[in-house]
Design a protein around this motif. Structure first.
Motif, mmCIF file in Angstrom:
data_model
loop_
_atom_site.group_PDB
_atom_site.id
_atom_site.type_symbol
_atom_site.label_atom_id
_atom_site.label_comp_id
_atom_site.label_asym_id
_atom_site.label_seq_id
_atom_site.Cartn_x
_atom_site.Cartn_y
_atom_site.Cartn_z
ATOM 1 N N ASP A 190 0.835 -1.205 0.000
ATOM 2 C CA ASP A 190 0.000 0.000 0.000
ATOM 3 C C ASP A 190 0.870 1.256 0.000
ATOM 4 N N ALA A 191 2.145 1.097 0.370
ATOM 5 C CA ALA A 191 3.096 2.200 0.374
ATOM 6 C C ALA A 191 4.488 1.646 0.124
ATOM 7 N N TYR A 192 5.328 2.447 -0.523
ATOM 8 C CA TYR A 192 6.712 2.058 -0.787
ATOM 9 C C TYR A 192 7.632 3.167 -0.308
ATOM 10 N N ILE A 193 8.693 2.776 0.425
ATOM 11 C CA ILE A 193 9.657 3.720 0.958
ATOM 12 C C ILE A 193 11.028 3.406 0.378
ATOM 13 N N THR A 194 11.699 4.438 -0.123
ATOM 14 C CA THR A 194 13.062 4.287 -0.604
ATOM 15 C C THR A 194 13.796 5.603 -0.392
ATOM 16 N N GLY A 195 14.977 5.723 -1.008
ATOM 17 C CA GLY A 195 15.750 6.939 -0.814
ATOM 18 C C GLY A 195 15.481 8.013 -1.844
ATOM 19 N N GLU A 196 15.278 7.620 -3.100
ATOM 20 C CA GLU A 196 15.193 8.585 -4.197
ATOM 21 C C GLU A 196 13.894 8.420 -4.973
ATOM 22 N N ILE A 197 13.569 9.450 -5.735
ATOM 23 C CA ILE A 197 12.432 9.404 -6.652
ATOM 24 C C ILE A 197 12.889 9.907 -8.012
#
Length: 249
Positions: A190-197
């Protein structure tokens, strides 16, 4: 004191370096003193970190981002020459672990990052199973997860909200793992967390409804190297110091 070869063998075995296809060499990248009394850990083998390790009288440095990557043409000039000459002049060993450190279930970047958010992975996803996915203790709103990330990392994340659904499954992969977003969606996040976009991820979030959080490459990867180095230092009874060289990226 501990022999460099003992530390190298322990690190390589613990992180299972041989099972990963990576963008550069994992393990001992620069050979220094044969005996190690103190380890400094950090995110990147920058000149600032190397200078700080020299000031701290370290015999070894453990980092996530080393000096050598695929595509480098092999010339030792400019910034690379400056970093190498410091390491060699002071006989400091440089150990670097990239994907093996991301993936380790206890000391890795993703495991340590998840622990700070009280997230426990129950599955993996993405290339070489680098990404983690699990359920928070209770469903979160986008705003609540964003506030938690800001509190834990000391900086506000970039957020693309998706459709505002309750967040019951969270996927995460630290650093520059924005390219894993589609795999996280397919894994049921339902959500994704990382360092960059990058440019495509905002559109994917809006079109699929899955929220996207970019926390900063450096900010999300400050936890694996010190956890790993502290474990090895404790095992051999030597000193360890984490030195965080600030980076806005």
């Amino acid at each position: 004191m501990t022999q460099r070869t003992e530390i190298e063998s322990t690190l390589n075995t613990l992180l299972e370096v041989e099972r990963f296809r990576d963008y550069g060499p994992n393990g001992l990248q620069v050979e220094g003193k044969s005996e190690v009394h103190k380890i400094v850990s950090g995110v990147t083998a920058s000149r600032a970190l190397i200078d700080a390790a020299i000031e701290a009288h370290a015999d070894a440095i453990v980092v996530h981002h080393g000096l050598f990557w695929k595509g480098h043409d092999g010339r030792v000039t400019g910034w690379l020459k400056q970093r190498l000459e410091r390491l060699l002049a002071h006989q400091i060993n440089l150990f670097a672990y990239h994907l093996p450190l991301d993936a380790h279930p206890e000391f890795g970047n993703n495991a340590q990052f998840g622990a700070r958010l009280k997230l426990v992975a129950d599955a993996r996803f993405g290339d070489q199973d680098i990404g983690f996915i699990g359920a928070p203790a209770q469903a979160l709103t986008v705003a609540a997860l964003g506030a938690l990330l800001q509190y834990r990392l000391g900086r506000a994340p970039t957020v693309v909200e998706g459709d505002g659904r309750p967040i019951r499954r969270v996927a995460w992969c630290t650093g520059g793992a924005q390219g894993y977003f589609e795999a996280a969606i397919a894994a049921g996040a339902d959500a994704y967390i990382t360092g960059e976009i990058s440019e495509p991820q905002a559109h994917y979030a809006r079109e699929t409804g899955v929220a996207f959080f970019a926390c900063g490459h450096h900010a999300s990867e400050r936890f694996g190297a010190p956890a790993l180095a502290a474990h090895v230092a404790a095992k051999f009874g030597i000193e360890h110091q984490f030195i965080d060289i600030d980076n806005p990226a």
